[in-house]
Design a protein around this motif. Structure first.
Motif, PDB file in Angstrom:
ATOM      1  N   UNK A   1       0.855  -1.186   0.000  1.00  0.00           N
ATOM      2  CA  UNK A   1       0.000   0.000   0.000  1.00  0.00           C
ATOM      3  C   UNK A   1       0.889   1.232   0.000  1.00  0.00           C
ATOM      4  N   UNK A   2       0.345   2.369  -0.413  1.00  0.00           N
ATOM      5  CA  UNK A   2       1.108   3.599  -0.434  1.00  0.00           C
ATOM      6  C   UNK A   2       1.769   3.830  -1.777  1.00  0.00           C
ATOM      7  N   UNK A   3       2.551   4.940  -1.860  1.00  0.00           N
ATOM      8  CA  UNK A   3       3.243   5.293  -3.090  1.00  0.00           C
ATOM      9  C   UNK A   3       4.555   5.968  -2.769  1.00  0.00           C
ATOM     10  N   UNK A   4       5.453   5.945  -3.737  1.00  0.00           N
ATOM     11  CA  UNK A   4       6.756   6.563  -3.538  1.00  0.00           C
ATOM     12  C   UNK A   4       7.531   5.848  -2.456  1.00  0.00           C
ATOM     13  N   UNK A   5       8.138   6.690  -1.592  1.00  0.00           N
ATOM     14  CA  UNK A   5       8.905   6.108  -0.499  1.00  0.00           C
ATOM     15  C   UNK A   5       8.031   5.716   0.672  1.00  0.00           C
ATOM     16  N   UNK A   6       6.714   6.001   0.562  1.00  0.00           N
ATOM     17  CA  UNK A   6       5.794   5.658   1.645  1.00  0.00           C
ATOM     18  C   UNK A   6       5.134   4.307   1.423  1.00  0.00           C
ATOM     19  N   UNK A   7       5.631   3.540   0.481  1.00  0.00           N
ATOM     20  CA  UNK A   7       5.085   2.197   0.229  1.00  0.00           C
ATOM     21  C   UNK A   7       5.458   1.306   1.392  1.00  0.00           C
ATOM     22  N   UNK A   8       4.470   0.510   1.829  1.00  0.00           N
ATOM     23  CA  UNK A   8       4.719  -0.426   2.916  1.00  0.00           C
ATOM     24  C   UNK A   8       3.773  -1.623   2.771  1.00  0.00           C
ATOM     25  N   UNK A   9       4.041  -2.665   3.609  1.00  0.00           N
ATOM     26  CA  UNK A   9       3.168  -3.839   3.633  1.00  0.00           C
ATOM     27  C   UNK A   9       1.949  -3.544   4.498  1.00  0.00           C
ATOM     28  N   UNK A  10       0.844  -4.152   4.146  1.00  0.00           N
ATOM     29  CA  UNK A  10      -0.339  -4.029   4.992  1.00  0.00           C
ATOM     30  C   UNK A  10      -0.118  -4.778   6.288  1.00  0.00           C
ATOM     31  N   UNK A  11      -0.835  -4.335   7.316  1.00  0.00           N
ATOM     32  CA  UNK A  11      -0.688  -5.007   8.602  1.00  0.00           C
ATOM     33  C   UNK A  11      -1.250  -6.412   8.583  1.00  0.00           C
ATOM     34  N   UNK A  12      -2.096  -6.723   7.602  1.00  0.00           N
ATOM     35  CA  UNK A  12      -2.690  -8.078   7.528  1.00  0.00           C
ATOM     36  C   UNK A  12      -1.695  -9.123   7.052  1.00  0.00           C
ATOM     37  N   UNK A  13      -0.597  -8.638   6.442  1.00  0.00           N
ATOM     38  CA  UNK A  13       0.409  -9.600   5.936  1.00  0.00           C
ATOM     39  C   UNK A  13       1.292 -10.039   7.096  1.00  0.00           C
ATOM     40  N   UNK A  14       1.088 -11.237   7.566  1.00  0.00           N
ATOM     41  CA  UNK A  14       1.869 -11.794   8.670  1.00  0.00           C
ATOM     42  C   UNK A  14       2.523 -13.108   8.213  1.00  0.00           C
ATOM     43  N   UNK A  15       3.755 -13.078   7.693  1.00  0.00           N
ATOM     44  CA  UNK A  15       4.428 -14.308   7.223  1.00  0.00           C
ATOM     45  C   UNK A  15       4.814 -15.192   8.402  1.00  0.00           C
ATOM     46  N   UNK A  16       5.024 -16.465   8.169  1.00  0.00           N
ATOM     47  CA  UNK A  16       5.480 -17.360   9.241  1.00  0.00           C
ATOM     48  C   UNK A  16       6.871 -16.965   9.709  1.00  0.00           C
ATOM     49  N   UNK A  17       7.270 -17.459  10.902  1.00  0.00           N
ATOM     50  CA  UNK A  17       8.549 -17.011  11.475  1.00  0.00           C
ATOM     51  C   UNK A  17       9.759 -17.357  10.610  1.00  0.00           C
ATOM     52  N   UNK A  18       9.690 -18.474   9.878  1.00  0.00           N
ATOM     53  CA  UNK A  18      10.875 -18.859   9.115  1.00  0.00           C
ATOM     54  C   UNK A  18      11.056 -18.035   7.849  1.00  0.00           C
ATOM     55  N   UNK A  19      10.026 -17.220   7.490  1.00  0.00           N
ATOM     56  CA  UNK A  19      10.103 -16.379   6.301  1.00  0.00           C
ATOM     57  C   UNK A  19      10.343 -14.923   6.702  1.00  0.00           C
ATOM     58  N   UNK A  20      11.070 -14.213   5.835  1.00  0.00           N
ATOM     59  CA  UNK A  20      11.331 -12.784   6.054  1.00  0.00           C
ATOM     60  C   UNK A  20      10.985 -12.046   4.780  1.00  0.00           C
ATOM     61  N   UNK A  21      10.079 -11.003   4.907  1.00  0.00           N
ATOM     62  CA  UNK A  21       9.647 -10.182   3.781  1.00  0.00           C
ATOM     63  C   UNK A  21      10.110  -8.754   4.027  1.00  0.00           C
ATOM     64  N   UNK A  22      10.913  -8.220   3.106  1.00  0.00           N
ATOM     65  CA  UNK A  22      11.476  -6.890   3.271  1.00  0.00           C
ATOM     66  C   UNK A  22      11.242  -6.091   2.000  1.00  0.00           C
ATOM     67  N   UNK A  23      10.898  -4.819   2.211  1.00  0.00           N
ATOM     68  CA  UNK A  23      10.756  -3.872   1.122  1.00  0.00           C
ATOM     69  C   UNK A  23      11.973  -2.968   1.150  1.00  0.00           C
ATOM     70  N   UNK A  24      12.757  -2.936   0.029  1.00  0.00           N
ATOM     71  CA  UNK A  24      14.053  -2.268  -0.003  1.00  0.00           C
ATOM     72  C   UNK A  24      14.054  -1.155  -1.029  1.00  0.00           C
ATOM     73  N   UNK A  25      14.928  -0.201  -0.771  1.00  0.00           N
ATOM     74  CA  UNK A  25      15.207   0.814  -1.775  1.00  0.00           C
ATOM     75  C   UNK A  25      16.193   0.268  -2.782  1.00  0.00           C
ATOM     76  N   UNK A  26      16.417   1.009  -3.841  1.00  0.00           N
ATOM     77  CA  UNK A  26      17.378   0.554  -4.858  1.00  0.00           C
ATOM     78  C   UNK A  26      18.779   0.464  -4.288  1.00  0.00           C
TER      79      UNK A  26
END
Length: 486
Positions: free
Chosen positions: A87-112
């Motif tokens: 959700x969001x745009x530009x540098x304010x893009x982020x994951x929704x709070x509903x996205x809860x991955x299992x502990x063994x997985x890691x989801x990261x949103x990175x800049x270039x």
């Protein structure tokens, strides 16, 4: 005198040899001293070990590829789900709070540049300052510090990075490698034992042959035999062939011993008579006529000895390899019959020869054979000897008329006498055997045995014929392709 070298003499190391050359010589010497069982077991174990190791490596590679592929599929599916949760745009893009991955997985949103904008399921500082990340930011799927990482590009120059701990995968692959290694070692060990057992069972008939040959060599007894191997495989054929060879050797040795005993007996008789005549002549002084008469008698004995020696020599020479030639039966019959004409005249016998099948007097309905039927494969001197022996026997012991009949691949010596009794034929074919009531007739008893031995050299057949009005001996050759005769 030729010296006997040791088994390892040909593997001697020359002075100045390199260590590698010395090692090669040592390995060759060791290999030459191993038993055939051990060599077969080593060869089988080597081939089986290479096969098992290659199989284990293939299983490990395939299992690792399959498990890694499953893990990568999970990463791609998670990344697809994460892209739909932004959700969001530009540098304010982020994951929704509903996205809860299992502990063994890691989801990261990175800049270039690799800064962390957001981490799914974890609160991130919203100050706008990017957080550094230890993960490399190259696109695609790769492994990094016991983690499997997937990095994908997003619109706006952002990056989505999904990673998962690969310790479980590594532990599973390590366990699989240990199982494959232990199983391979166990299978190779069992294969070596089974290979040695099979090699031992397969070579037991060879050991039996070696023991029998050694026993015959040491004891001089040729009556030993190899225990026959069961079945019809190569070893069964080997033991059967060896036993057949030993049977043939025993029969040959017994025949030669019997021949030597009989020959010694036959030679002793004329020698004893000659010795008695000499002692009688030297007993007291005699007139010249008495000496001459004694010498004439002794000359007859010497002639008998020479005839016997020549017969023995001719019979012994039948063991040499035969050199066959194409010979004409009518020519041989005509020449030998002419040579014995004077003997037939002295004995008051009528001697002639006839070509059956080529004369006008051939039996009614008999077709004339092809011209090549006059020719056979044999030894010229041997055929003359056979004809002479058969004709001399017929002239000495047969009726008043003697004839040589020549037909297709066949010679028959016929006389008008009754011939021997049928049950006597097998006995007369043995050396030094004489017909009943013929002991007073000169002869060595080697004529017919020599005929049989020579015919065997040419693959010919000798048969007695009791016909109405006479007796004959037929020598016949099997029909052969004479395409070379034109």
């Amino acid at each position: 005198m030729r010296s006997r070298s040791s088994p390892g003499a040909r593997y001697a190391v020359s002075e100045g040899a390199t260590p590698w050359q010395q090692l090669r010589v040592l390995l060759r010497l060791t290999w030459s001293r191993l038993s055939l069982r051990f060599k077969l077991t080593l060869g089988y174990a080597l081939i089986f070990s290479v096969s098992v190791v290659l199989g284990a490596i293939c299983v490990f590679v395939l299992a690792r590829g399959s498990l890694t592929g499953t893990l990568d599929t999970t990463l791609h599916e998670t990344a697809s789900l994460a892209r739909g949760s932004l959700v969001g745009s530009g540098t304010a893009v982020r994951f929704t709070d509903a996205l809860q991955p299992p502990p063994e997985l890691s989801l990261e949103l990175l800049t270039a540049q690799g800064g962390v904008l957001d981490v799914a399921g974890q609160p991130v500082a919203r100050s706008g300052a990017p957080l550094p990340t230890p993960m490399p930011t190259r696109l695609g799927v790769y492994s990094h510090h016991n983690r499997r990482v997937l990095t994908e590009s997003l619109p706006g120059g952002l990056l989505l990075q999904v990673s998962r701990d690969s310790d479980t995968l590594s532990a599973l692959l390590e366990t699989l490698a240990r199982v494959l290694l232990a199983g391979s070692v166990l299978m190779i060990a069992l294969a070596c034992l089974a290979g040695y057992y099979l090699a031992d069972r397969a070579l037991r008939p060879v050991d039996a042959v070696a023991r029998t040959a050694d026993s015959i060599t040491r004891s001089g007894s040729y009556r030993g035999r190899v225990p026959p191997a069961p079945g019809s495989d190569e070893m069964a054929r080997l033991t059967g062939t060896v036993n057949s060879m030993l049977d043939h050797l025993e029969a040959t040795i017994e025949r030669e011993k019997s021949f030597a005993r009989t020959a010694a007996h036959e030679l002793r008789t004329p020698l004893t008579a000659l010795q008695g005549r000499l002692e009688l002549a030297l007993e007291r002084p005699r007139e010249a006529a008495d000496y001459r008469r004694s010498l004439e008698i002794m000359q007859g004995r010497v002639d008998e000895l020479l005839s016997l020696a020549q017969g023995l020599l001719a019979l012994a020479e039948t063991d040499r390899p035969a050199v066959l030639e194409l010979i004409s039966l009518p020519v041989q019959a005509g020449e030998v019959t002419g040579e014995l004409h004077d003997l037939s005249q002295r004995l008051g016998k009528q001697l002639s020869w006839q070509e059956w099948g080529w004369q006008d007097a051939q039996p009614h309905g008999t077709e004339a054979p092809e011209p090549h039927a006059r020719w056979v494969w044999a030894e010229p001197l041997g055929v003359r000897q056979v004809l002479r022996n058969l004709l001399e026997n017929a002239l000495k012991y047969g009726g008043p008329r003697v004839m040589v009949r020549v037909s297709a691949q066949t010679l028959t010596v016929w006389d008008s006498g009754p011939g021997p009794q049928p049950q006597e034929w097998a006995r007369l074919a043995r050396p030094f055997e004489r017909g009943a009531g013929l002991q007073g007739v000169s002869g060595s008893g080697l004529g017919l045995p020599l005929v049989m031995a020579l015919a065997q050299r040419w693959d010919a057949r000798v048969e007695p014929l009791w016909e109405e009005g006479g007796f004959g001996v037929r020598l016949s050759w099997a029909a052969r392709d004479e395409g070379g005769l034109n």
